[in-house]
Structures are given as structure tokens and as C-alpha cells.
Design an enzyme around this catalytic site. Sequence first.
Site, mmCIF file in Angstrom:
data_model
loop_
_atom_site.group_PDB
_atom_site.id
_atom_site.type_symbol
_atom_site.label_atom_id
_atom_site.label_comp_id
_atom_site.label_asym_id
_atom_site.label_seq_id
_atom_site.Cartn_x
_atom_site.Cartn_y
_atom_site.Cartn_z
ATOM 1 N N GLU A 11 -25.412 21.587 -8.349
ATOM 2 C CA GLU A 11 -26.866 21.623 -8.589
ATOM 3 C C GLU A 11 -27.593 22.382 -7.479
ATOM 4 O OE1 GLU A 11 -27.191 17.355 -8.749
ATOM 5 O OE2 GLU A 11 -27.562 17.341 -10.920
ATOM 6 N N ILE A 151 -23.723 7.357 -17.989
ATOM 7 C CA ILE A 151 -23.956 6.709 -19.285
ATOM 8 C C ILE A 151 -23.373 7.558 -20.411
ATOM 9 C CG2 ILE A 151 -25.693 5.778 -20.870
ATOM 10 C CD1 ILE A 151 -25.430 4.267 -18.174
ATOM 11 N N MET A 171 -28.537 9.378 -11.857
ATOM 12 C CA MET A 171 -27.943 8.393 -10.935
ATOM 13 C C MET A 171 -28.546 8.418 -9.539
ATOM 14 S SD MET A 171 -23.966 8.831 -12.175
ATOM 15 C CE MET A 171 -23.329 7.551 -11.103
ATOM 16 N N GLU A 172 -29.703 9.072 -9.361
ATOM 17 C CA GLU A 172 -30.243 9.196 -8.000
ATOM 18 C C GLU A 172 -31.758 9.028 -7.905
ATOM 19 O OE1 GLU A 172 -28.359 11.892 -9.340
ATOM 20 O OE2 GLU A 172 -26.464 11.210 -8.479
ATOM 21 N N ASP A 195 -26.429 16.638 -21.217
ATOM 22 C CA ASP A 195 -25.670 15.889 -22.224
ATOM 23 C C ASP A 195 -26.607 14.875 -22.886
ATOM 24 O OD1 ASP A 195 -25.127 14.676 -19.314
ATOM 25 O OD2 ASP A 195 -25.263 13.028 -20.777
HETATM 26 N N1 LIG Z 1 -25.090 10.775 -18.986
HETATM 27 C C1 LIG Z 1 -25.449 10.708 -17.676
HETATM 28 N N2 LIG Z 1 -25.475 9.510 -17.052
HETATM 29 C C2 LIG Z 1 -25.853 9.418 -15.754
HETATM 30 N N3 LIG Z 1 -26.203 10.485 -14.997
HETATM 31 C C3 LIG Z 1 -26.191 11.708 -15.598
HETATM 32 C C4 LIG Z 1 -26.491 13.018 -15.098
HETATM 33 C C5 LIG Z 1 -27.042 13.370 -13.749
HETATM 34 N N4 LIG Z 1 -26.085 13.374 -12.590
HETATM 35 C C6 LIG Z 1 -24.829 14.064 -12.822
HETATM 36 C C7 LIG Z 1 -23.745 13.297 -12.063
HETATM 37 C C8 LIG Z 1 -22.844 12.583 -13.064
HETATM 38 S S1 LIG Z 1 -21.537 11.644 -12.345
HETATM 39 C C9 LIG Z 1 -20.181 12.691 -12.090
HETATM 40 C C10 LIG Z 1 -20.145 13.971 -12.546
HETATM 41 N N5 LIG Z 1 -19.043 14.741 -12.341
HETATM 42 C C11 LIG Z 1 -17.993 14.267 -11.669
HETATM 43 C C12 LIG Z 1 -18.059 12.970 -11.199
HETATM 44 N N6 LIG Z 1 -19.137 12.198 -11.420
HETATM 45 C C13 LIG Z 1 -24.554 12.328 -11.223
HETATM 46 O O1 LIG Z 1 -24.968 12.927 -9.985
HETATM 47 C C14 LIG Z 1 -25.758 12.056 -12.078
HETATM 48 C C15 LIG Z 1 -26.276 13.888 -16.138
HETATM 49 N N7 LIG Z 1 -25.872 13.206 -17.261
HETATM 50 C C16 LIG Z 1 -25.803 11.867 -16.953
#
Ligand SMILES: Nc1ncnc2c(CN3C[C@H](CSc4cnccn4)[C@@H](O)C3)c[nH]c12
Length: 227
Positions: A11, A151, A171-172, A195
Site C-alpha cells: 500500500e 473478513i 484491520m487498522e 474484495d
Molecule cells: N476482507 C477484508 N477484511 C479485513 N481487512 C481487509 C482489507 C484491508 N487490509 C488488508 C490486509 C489484509 S490481512 C493480510 C493480507 N495479506 C497477507 C496477510 N494478511 C490488512 O492490512 C487489512 C482488505 N480487505 C479486507
Amino acid sequence: MIAIMCAMREELEPILEYLKLKETVEYANNKYYLAKFNNLDLVLAYSKIGKVNAALSAAILIEKFNAKKLLFSGVAGAIERDLKIGDLIIATKTCQHDIDLTVFGYEPGFIPESKVFFECDENLNHIAKKVAGKLGIKLKEGIIASGDQFIHSKEKKEWIAKTFGASAIEMEGGAVGCVCDNESVPFFMLRAISDAAEEGAGIDFDEFLEESSRVSAKFLIEMLKEI
Ligand SMILES: Nc1ncnc2c(CN3C[C@H](CSc4cnccn4)[C@@H](O)C3)c[nH]c12
């Protein structure tokens, strides 16, 4: 000083491509990049994934690098139906959907002496909407919910939508919102959809992370020209 924060390397990299780095500072097992853009002093970092890492980086950006505004750029899962992959959304406020002290009578997302929702900065959101209008880019705004889980379940996504009125999920942001609220630092969060946060979201995420990160990065750079 303006802080630009992401969670993942993927990112942040497209943002750094627009900038000429002045210095890199290693601190607390992370890297903080200093740059100048459009006469603005910037400090940039990706926190690593999750609320704890995000809170640590947000606090360091404010306490150690003296950030007076914090702008977050990244990707998110869509909750609202009309949010499609690649669409942009800014947060009106953020929350933490995985906080559960309901056994003590508290509402989901609530911690005693804290808040469920952390408001994002209206001025920065106004600038974002102005930039979107100028560039003819569709920009949604809504509540964005955070939790330490990726999720990928329609049922869980719908619970978060019903419980928090959230339009997107990540997640942040809830952790960064909490830090900025307690530090009285204006907080802005921009996310591009990667997604749909339902079954199969992990596949879409892997496919669209890079492209959606670029969408968010490009818009953020346009915003820096107006700040
Ligand atoms: N459906 C979703 N649910 C929760 N969070 C998100 C995100 C946003 N970011 C991307 C990443 C996924 S975990 C990660 C990603 N790649 C490797 C390991 N962990 C985390 O920083 C949250 C995008 N789609 C999401």
C-alpha cells in the site's frame, strides 16, 4: 509535518514512487521515510497488519515525528453493495468491530472510558470530495470498521454492517482513529476496495491488492496538492 500511513508495504510503495525521499529513519523495528512534496514535510510508514501495529506506528508518527495530521491510504473490503473493486471510500468515522464487553452491559465496540466511534477530520474529507469532484472520480464516504480478522464471510460482514452501520471493513483504521482522537490529531482515511469480504475474498484480495493500492495512492497524491 504530515504523516502518511499504510498497513502493508504494497500500500505504501505506490505512494513512495511519487516522492523523492530525503531520509529513512529506523525506529521500533520499523522504517519511517521523510520526504518533501508540494512544499509539505511528510513522514511515511507502513505499520504492518492489524490494530496493535497500526496504533504503535500512529503513536510514533505523532510523538516522535511530530505529525500534525495523519492521512491513511490503503485497501478495504466492501460491505455496502454498491462498492465495487477499485472504488474509493473515505471514512466519516472508524470503530473496532472485534471489541466485545457486552457481558458487562456495554454495546459492541465499546471500551469503558473510550468510545465506539472515532470521528475523522471534516476538513480533510471536504478536500477529498473537492478533489474527487475536480477529477470526476466517484468517492463514497461512510463508517469503516476495523478488527484483527480478515473478513471472508457474508454472515460476519452482515453482522458488522447491522451492528456498526459500516460501509467497508479493514484491520487498522479503528486503532489509528483512537490514537489520533486521544492525541487531538486530525485523521483522514482513504481506502480503495480490494474484495467483497465474503467467501472467496482472499482470492480477490491477492489479485487486486496492488491495483487497488495504486488507486488509493494516486488519489492521496492529488489530495496533497490541495492541502
Ligand atoms: N476482507 C477484508 N477484511 C479485513 N481487512 C481487509 C482489507 C484491508 N487490509 C488488508 C490486509 C489484509 S490481512 C493480510 C493480507 N495479506 C497477507 C496477510 N494478511 C490488512 O492490512 C487489512 C482488505 N480487505 C479486507
